[in-house]
Design an enzyme around this catalytic site. Sequence first.
Site, PDB file in Angstrom:
ATOM      1  CG  PHE A   4      -1.401   0.549   1.437  1.00 14.50           C
ATOM      2  CD1 PHE A   4      -3.150   1.520   0.939  1.00 14.50           C
ATOM      3  CD2 PHE A   4      -1.736   2.524   2.774  1.00 14.50           C
ATOM      4  CE1 PHE A   4      -3.319   2.241   0.332  1.00 14.50           C
ATOM      5  CE2 PHE A   4      -2.776   3.311   2.355  1.00 14.50           C
ATOM      6  CZ  PHE A   4      -3.841   3.706   1.799  1.00 14.50           C
ATOM      7  N   GLY A   5       0.438   2.264  -0.568  1.00 18.16           N
ATOM      8  CA  GLY A   5       1.357   3.068  -0.947  1.00 18.16           C
ATOM      9  C   GLY A   5       0.647   4.483  -0.875  1.00 18.16           C
ATOM     10  CE1 TYR A   6       2.452   5.049   4.184  1.00 18.51           C
ATOM     11  CE2 TYR A   6       2.357   7.139   4.050  1.00 18.51           C
ATOM     12  CZ  TYR A   6       2.692   6.090   4.520  1.00 18.51           C
ATOM     13  OH  TYR A   6       3.368   6.380   6.018  1.00 18.51           O
ATOM     14  N   GLY A   7       2.087   7.896  -0.198  1.00 12.82           N
ATOM     15  CA  GLY A   7       2.695   9.387  -0.306  1.00 12.82           C
ATOM     16  C   GLY A   7       3.281   9.077  -1.594  1.00 12.82           C
ATOM     17  CB  SER A   8       6.597   9.213  -2.858  1.00 17.36           C
ATOM     18  OG  SER A   8       7.534   8.141  -1.974  1.00 17.36           O
ATOM     19  CD  GLU A  83       9.451   4.537   1.726  1.00 14.23           C
ATOM     20  OE1 GLU A  83       9.281   5.329   2.121  1.00 14.23           O
ATOM     21  OE2 GLU A  83       9.523   4.580   0.189  1.00 14.23           O
TER      22      GLU A  83
HETATM   23  C1  SIN Z   1       4.645   6.004   0.824  1.00 16.48           C
HETATM   24  O1  SIN Z   1       4.338   6.145   0.686  1.00 16.48           O
HETATM   25  O2  SIN Z   1       4.194   4.578   0.531  1.00 16.48           O
HETATM   26  C2  SIN Z   1       5.712   5.445   1.792  1.00 16.48           C
HETATM   27  C3  SIN Z   1       5.599   7.511   2.349  1.00 16.48           C
HETATM   28  C4  SIN Z   1       6.540   7.559   1.104  1.00 16.48           C
HETATM   29  O3  SIN Z   1       7.579   7.489   0.706  1.00 16.48           O
HETATM   30  O4  SIN Z   1       6.489   9.333   0.800  1.00 16.48           O
END
Ligand code: SIN
Length: 178
Positions: A4-8, A83
């Site tokens: 699951f990705g929520y940012g980049s 990360e």
């Molecule tokens: C993500 O995107 O799921 C982790 C946070 C990031 O790398 O911005």
Amino acid sequence: MWIFGYGSLIWNPSFSYQDYRLARLDNWVRRFWQGSTDHRGVPGYPGRVVTLISEPAGHCWGVAYKCGESGSQQVIEKLDYREKGGYHRESVTLNFIDGSTIEGLVYVAGPDNSDYLGPASEADIVTQILSAQGPSGSNRDYLNKLANSLRNLSVTDPHVFSIETKVQSEINAEISIR
Ligand code: SIN
């Protein structure tokens, strides 16, 4: 394996996947509370990037990527490295729009990591985002890409969009002074 990705990871997953779907994580919210000294800031002048904060009744929309079992170890190694600035892996239940669920992995930067910044006023977050820059680009670029990606997914995130609006106001004010 689902990630699951929520940012980049929404706009730049940087690994190959077989499928992706809009997904929701319950009891977590997305916040610009993690310091970045390796991507969007540098040591001593960290940027602010998103992490997940536990909040009962909260939720966070993002993208769930399905990776084939054969390449999953490589994907994890790659993401563990990317990360490494304070994030650890957690197993979570992901919710899809059709009501189905699946177990997945998510990278969370908790309050115990050394780069964690925690809550701040929106004004302070805006100031920090406007000045920070790191090896992956400006902090402002991270914010813009996140906000645009959420809009493209038809996801509303009041925290992200409010900070985006305030950053844009600051930039407009700066331009009108010149
Ligand atoms: C993500 O995107 O799921 C982790 C946070 C990031 O790398 O911005």
